[in-house]
Design a protein around this motif. Structure first.
Motif, short mmCIF file in Angstrom:
data_model
loop_
_atom_site.label_atom_id
_atom_site.label_comp_id
_atom_site.label_asym_id
_atom_site.label_seq_id
_atom_site.Cartn_x
_atom_site.Cartn_y
_atom_site.Cartn_z
N SER A 4 0.82 -1.20 0.00
CA SER A 4 0.00 0.00 0.00
C SER A 4 0.86 1.26 0.00
CB SER A 4 -0.94 0.00 1.21
OG SER A 4 -0.20 -0.05 2.41
N ALA A 7 2.53 1.62 -3.47
CA ALA A 7 1.55 2.09 -4.45
C ALA A 7 1.29 3.57 -4.26
CB ALA A 7 0.25 1.29 -4.30
N ARG A 8 1.22 4.02 -3.01
CA ARG A 8 0.98 5.43 -2.73
C ARG A 8 2.15 6.29 -3.19
NH1 ARG A 8 -0.02 4.82 2.29
NH2 ARG A 8 1.98 5.48 3.15
N ALA A 11 2.03 6.51 -6.93
CA ALA A 11 0.92 7.38 -7.30
C ALA A 11 1.32 8.85 -7.17
CB ALA A 11 -0.29 7.08 -6.42
N ARG A 41 -6.33 5.25 -12.03
CA ARG A 41 -6.23 4.25 -10.95
C ARG A 41 -4.84 4.25 -10.33
NH1 ARG A 41 -9.39 1.37 -14.65
NH2 ARG A 41 -7.55 0.32 -15.53
N ARG A 44 -4.46 7.22 -8.07
CA ARG A 44 -5.21 7.08 -6.82
C ARG A 44 -4.51 6.15 -5.85
NH1 ARG A 44 -9.87 6.67 -10.22
NH2 ARG A 44 -9.85 4.39 -9.93
N GLY A 45 -3.57 5.33 -6.35
CA GLY A 45 -2.88 4.38 -5.49
C GLY A 45 -3.75 3.21 -5.08
N ASP A 46 -4.75 2.89 -5.91
CA ASP A 46 -5.67 1.79 -5.57
C ASP A 46 -4.94 0.47 -5.43
OD1 ASP A 46 -7.72 3.57 -5.61
OD2 ASP A 46 -8.48 3.01 -7.58
N ARG A 47 -4.01 0.23 -6.34
CA ARG A 47 -3.25 -1.01 -6.28
C ARG A 47 -1.90 -0.78 -6.94
NH1 ARG A 47 -3.83 -3.98 -11.17
NH2 ARG A 47 -5.36 -3.06 -12.59
#
Length: 250
Positions: A4, A7-8, A11, A41, A44-47
């Motif tokens: 997480s 990914a952030r 992003a 996506r 947004r850092g969704d995955r």
């Protein structure tokens, strides 16, 4: 590093670079051969996106992904706590900040990144003086680096030297000088600074809110520091409430 968080960070980096290039999500998607929805996506850092996709995005922006390692969370927390206990004056002297800024003379700059965060009271690790410098002052910066016996960081060989000093040349804007290490963020216009005073000296620094936008690494550490402060305060309030109730019961 948890997925997480990675990914952030990706992003934040993609969004920051896209905005620096003044591109819409659709324009970046067209350059990278992706859909606008895919770019949205990722931002947004969704995955966590695949590495080939990330490399395509950064390549479309004229950038490349660099992998680095950092301490595990528990070690990182301990390091932040240790920095928080040290005085700001001590950390400024250890960094050699005033010596570097005095040497820069009348070169226009604004302190950025972890250097700016340090001066605004954030206990972030700082191992180099970080400044924003305008592209129109690139020749002046190059001349200063020559006089300061500067050596450019060579990321490929992980050593100093072997690269031209000029910021226009490819490579990280990172130099070792006789006054310490200097890192520069080259920009068309300097960020609007706030004035911070310490020890009778005034420093032009980028506000923390802008530091978080421009520096994903510093943003992640600042977020972590705030979260830990919030947990600490919440824990203190809970303990105080329990003690008050216990006293009332007695």
């Amino acid at each position: 590093m948890p997925e997480s968080r990675l990914a952030r960070q990706i992003a934040t980096a993609v969004r920051h670079q896209r905005e620096l290039h003044q591109l819409t999500q659709q324009a970046l998607a067209d350059l990278a051969g992706l859909s606008q929805g895919a770019v949205a996506r990722i931002e947004r850092g969704d995955r966590l996106p695949s590495l080939p996709v990330v490399e395509r995005l950064f390549a479309a922006l004229g950038r490349q992904l660099r992998v680095a390692v950092e301490p595990l969370d528990t070690h990182l927390d301990a390091a932040l706590d240790a920095l928080a206990e040290r005085s700001l004056i001590e950390r400024i002297e250890e960094l050699g900040l005033d010596r570097m800024l005095d040497a820069l003379g009348d070169l226009p700059y604004v302190l950025t990144g972890s250097s700016a965060a340090l001066l605004q009271g954030a206990p972030l690790p700082v191992d180099a003086v970080e400044v924003a410098v305008r592209w129109c002052d690139s020749a002046r910066l190059t001349g200063w680096l020559e006089e300061a016996y500067g050596q450019r960081w060579n990321a490929r060989w992980e050593e100093w030297g072997g690269r031209r000093l000029e910021p226009e040349e490819p490579g990280e804007h990172r130099w070792r000088t006789r006054y310490g290490e200097l890192r520069a963020r080259m920009c068309d216009e300097l960020p609007e600074p706030v004035e911070v005073r310490h020890g009778g000296r005034s420093y032009p620094v980028e506000p923390l809110a802008r530091v978080e936008v421009a520096d994903p690494g510093a943003a992640d550490l600042l977020r972590r520091h705030r979260q830990r402060l919030a947990l600490s305060w919440a824990g203190g309030e809970t303990r105080a409430g329990c003690e008050t109730r216990a006293g009332s019961a007695g």
